[in-house]
Write an enzyme that holds these catalytic residues in place. Sequence first.
Site, PDB file in Angstrom:
ATOM      1  CB  CYS A  34     -23.914 -34.279  13.492  1.00 30.08           C
ATOM      2  SG  CYS A  34     -22.788 -33.768  14.813  1.00 30.08           S
ATOM      3  NE  ARG A  78     -29.782 -18.660  23.511  1.00 33.29           N
ATOM      4  CZ  ARG A  78     -29.397 -17.716  24.361  1.00 33.29           C
ATOM      5  NH1 ARG A  78     -28.466 -16.855  23.994  1.00 33.29           N
ATOM      6  NH2 ARG A  78     -29.913 -17.629  25.571  1.00 33.29           N
ATOM      7  CB  CYS A  96     -27.612 -36.067  14.184  1.00 34.19           C
ATOM      8  SG  CYS A  96     -28.026 -36.547  15.870  1.00 34.19           S
ATOM      9  CB  CYS A 148     -25.646 -22.907  27.887  1.00 35.10           C
ATOM     10  SG  CYS A 148     -26.812 -23.928  26.934  1.00 35.10           S
ATOM     11  CB  CYS A 203     -22.819 -22.756  24.896  1.00 38.83           C
ATOM     12  SG  CYS A 203     -23.903 -21.342  24.991  1.00 38.83           S
ATOM     13  CB  CYS A 263     -31.095 -23.638  25.362  1.00 36.58           C
ATOM     14  SG  CYS A 263     -30.418 -23.099  23.774  1.00 36.58           S
ATOM     15  CB  CYS A 305     -21.507 -38.540  18.552  1.00 38.61           C
ATOM     16  SG  CYS A 305     -23.133 -38.589  19.325  1.00 38.61           S
TER      17      CYS A 305
HETATM   18  N1  SAM Z   1     -24.693 -34.267  21.303  1.00 40.07           N
HETATM   19  C1  SAM Z   1     -25.529 -33.296  21.869  1.00 40.07           C
HETATM   20  C2  SAM Z   1     -26.883 -33.237  21.223  1.00 40.07           C
HETATM   21  O1  SAM Z   1     -27.022 -33.582  20.072  1.00 40.07           O
HETATM   22  O2  SAM Z   1     -27.805 -32.817  21.893  1.00 40.07           O
HETATM   23  C3  SAM Z   1     -24.927 -31.914  21.871  1.00 40.07           C
HETATM   24  C4  SAM Z   1     -24.127 -31.395  20.720  1.00 40.07           C
HETATM   25  S1  SAM Z   1     -25.002 -31.144  19.203  1.00 40.07           S
HETATM   26  C5  SAM Z   1     -23.688 -30.759  18.102  1.00 40.07           C
HETATM   27  C6  SAM Z   1     -25.895 -29.611  19.444  1.00 40.07           C
HETATM   28  C7  SAM Z   1     -26.786 -29.117  18.323  1.00 40.07           C
HETATM   29  O3  SAM Z   1     -26.001 -28.509  17.314  1.00 40.07           O
HETATM   30  C8  SAM Z   1     -27.603 -30.149  17.566  1.00 40.07           C
HETATM   31  O4  SAM Z   1     -28.765 -30.487  18.237  1.00 40.07           O
HETATM   32  C9  SAM Z   1     -27.918 -29.423  16.266  1.00 40.07           C
HETATM   33  O5  SAM Z   1     -29.165 -28.764  16.352  1.00 40.07           O
HETATM   34  C10 SAM Z   1     -26.773 -28.426  16.147  1.00 40.07           C
HETATM   35  N2  SAM Z   1     -25.911 -28.793  14.999  1.00 40.07           N
HETATM   36  C11 SAM Z   1     -25.090 -29.851  14.928  1.00 40.07           C
HETATM   37  N3  SAM Z   1     -24.493 -29.916  13.722  1.00 40.07           N
HETATM   38  C12 SAM Z   1     -24.959 -28.876  13.008  1.00 40.07           C
HETATM   39  C13 SAM Z   1     -24.729 -28.426  11.671  1.00 40.07           C
HETATM   40  N4  SAM Z   1     -23.924 -29.069  10.839  1.00 40.07           N
HETATM   41  N5  SAM Z   1     -25.358 -27.307  11.261  1.00 40.07           N
HETATM   42  C14 SAM Z   1     -26.197 -26.652  12.101  1.00 40.07           C
HETATM   43  N6  SAM Z   1     -26.454 -27.038  13.357  1.00 40.07           N
HETATM   44  C15 SAM Z   1     -25.854 -28.145  13.808  1.00 40.07           C
HETATM   45 FE1  SF4 Z   2     -24.043 -36.719  18.396  1.00 39.67          FE
HETATM   46 FE2  SF4 Z   2     -23.890 -34.735  16.654  1.00 39.67          FE
HETATM   47 FE3  SF4 Z   2     -26.193 -35.945  17.072  1.00 39.67          FE
HETATM   48 FE4  SF4 Z   2     -25.150 -34.394  19.012  1.00 39.67          FE
HETATM   49  S1  SF4 Z   2     -25.851 -33.736  17.008  1.00 39.67           S
HETATM   50  S2  SF4 Z   2     -26.076 -36.402  19.250  1.00 39.67           S
HETATM   51  S3  SF4 Z   2     -22.968 -34.770  18.663  1.00 39.67           S
HETATM   52  S4  SF4 Z   2     -24.349 -36.895  16.200  1.00 39.67           S
END
Ligand code: SAM
Ligand code: SF4
Length: 327
Positions: free
Chosen positions: A72, A272, A69, A140, A109, A200, A65
Amino acid sequence: MTTITLDRNAKTVEPKQAWDYAQARALYDLPFADLIFRAQSVHRMHFDPNEVQMSTLLSIKTGGCPEDCGYCSQSSHFETGLKASKLMGLDEVRTAAVQAKAGGATRFCMGAAWREPKDRDIDTLCDMVREVKGLGLESCMTLGMLTQPQATRLANAGLDYYNHNIDTGPEYYGKVITTRTLQDRLDTLEHVREAGMAVCCGGIIGMGEAREDRIGMLVTLANLPTPPESVPINALMKIKGTPLGGSAKIDNFEFVRTIAAARIMMPTSVVRLSAGRENMSEELQSLCFLAGANSIFIGPKLLTTANPAKDKDDALWAKLGIRSMDI
Ligand code: SAM
Ligand code: SF4
Ligand code: DTB
């Protein structure tokens, strides 16, 4: 603006309009027993307290990606050792959804590690939605930012919810993500609403944010033009190689306070208990349910990280007398 009383014996706190920071802070700071009593009272007004919605996650496009973030595993900015993959085929999604249903999920989801989907992928994504809906599951998706036409196409295919988290409070946002702004997220949420889907939207606790940031996040959510129907509260799953992977563990009571405040501030939303159950004791999870959490993810995996095994979960539901919520 509605004022709330913080009379300790009051049964409910149900502002119909905006929450300001001071009100939310006063709520969040209540003695623990008062806060939980409030949350449980509000919860019982709108939900059966012994019912929890069971959801299952599937990563339909993993890793690589372009967003940064800081929490992530799937960001290409960090070395996390995760193997990236292309968008999954329809057959694989159908098989996973059938398995999820057989495992007791009523909601499915699908998540993709994208900044935003490409227009050319939307037809395939719509087919996935139709497959999931065809099995009688609530659907979802979380795919990153959406344009208005993309949101409308997904809604027309029958997508029930779109997950798009604000992740943290406005003041901490820039410490977590630099490749997009909070306003970018709010714009997509508006497109989702305009398309007629349910929202959500929640965030992550335990990223080094202050209590003020957790409250700021809840105030932002509760004050959206329409509050999200679904509010995921994730406990950070620490990922080695990410900037936030070394964050100090969040205090358990602080986490439960966040759940309770979410329940009170968004009384009719499904709250949730999302990522992090793998690292929680039975007692902590039970406190989260008492505080008003009424949905969890089941199945061995979230998107890329572990979730409790079925036998462990089933044993906890039996001890607590928890039933699966019908959709
Ligand atoms: N890429 C898309 C986005 O960011 O909207 C969808 C996938 S992203 C993995 C979905 C959500 O998972 C993120 O917004 C975050 O809140 C949560 N998430 C991701 N990594 C995480 C982690 N290591 N621990 C807890 N929540 C996490
Ligand atoms: Fe990409 Fe992870 Fe951020 Fe979603 S949470 S936008 S998968 S880096
Ligand atoms: C959400 O708020 N939590 C889920 C769902 N929305 C997509 C994702 C949790 C991901 C946890 C980290 C992982 O497994 O990679």
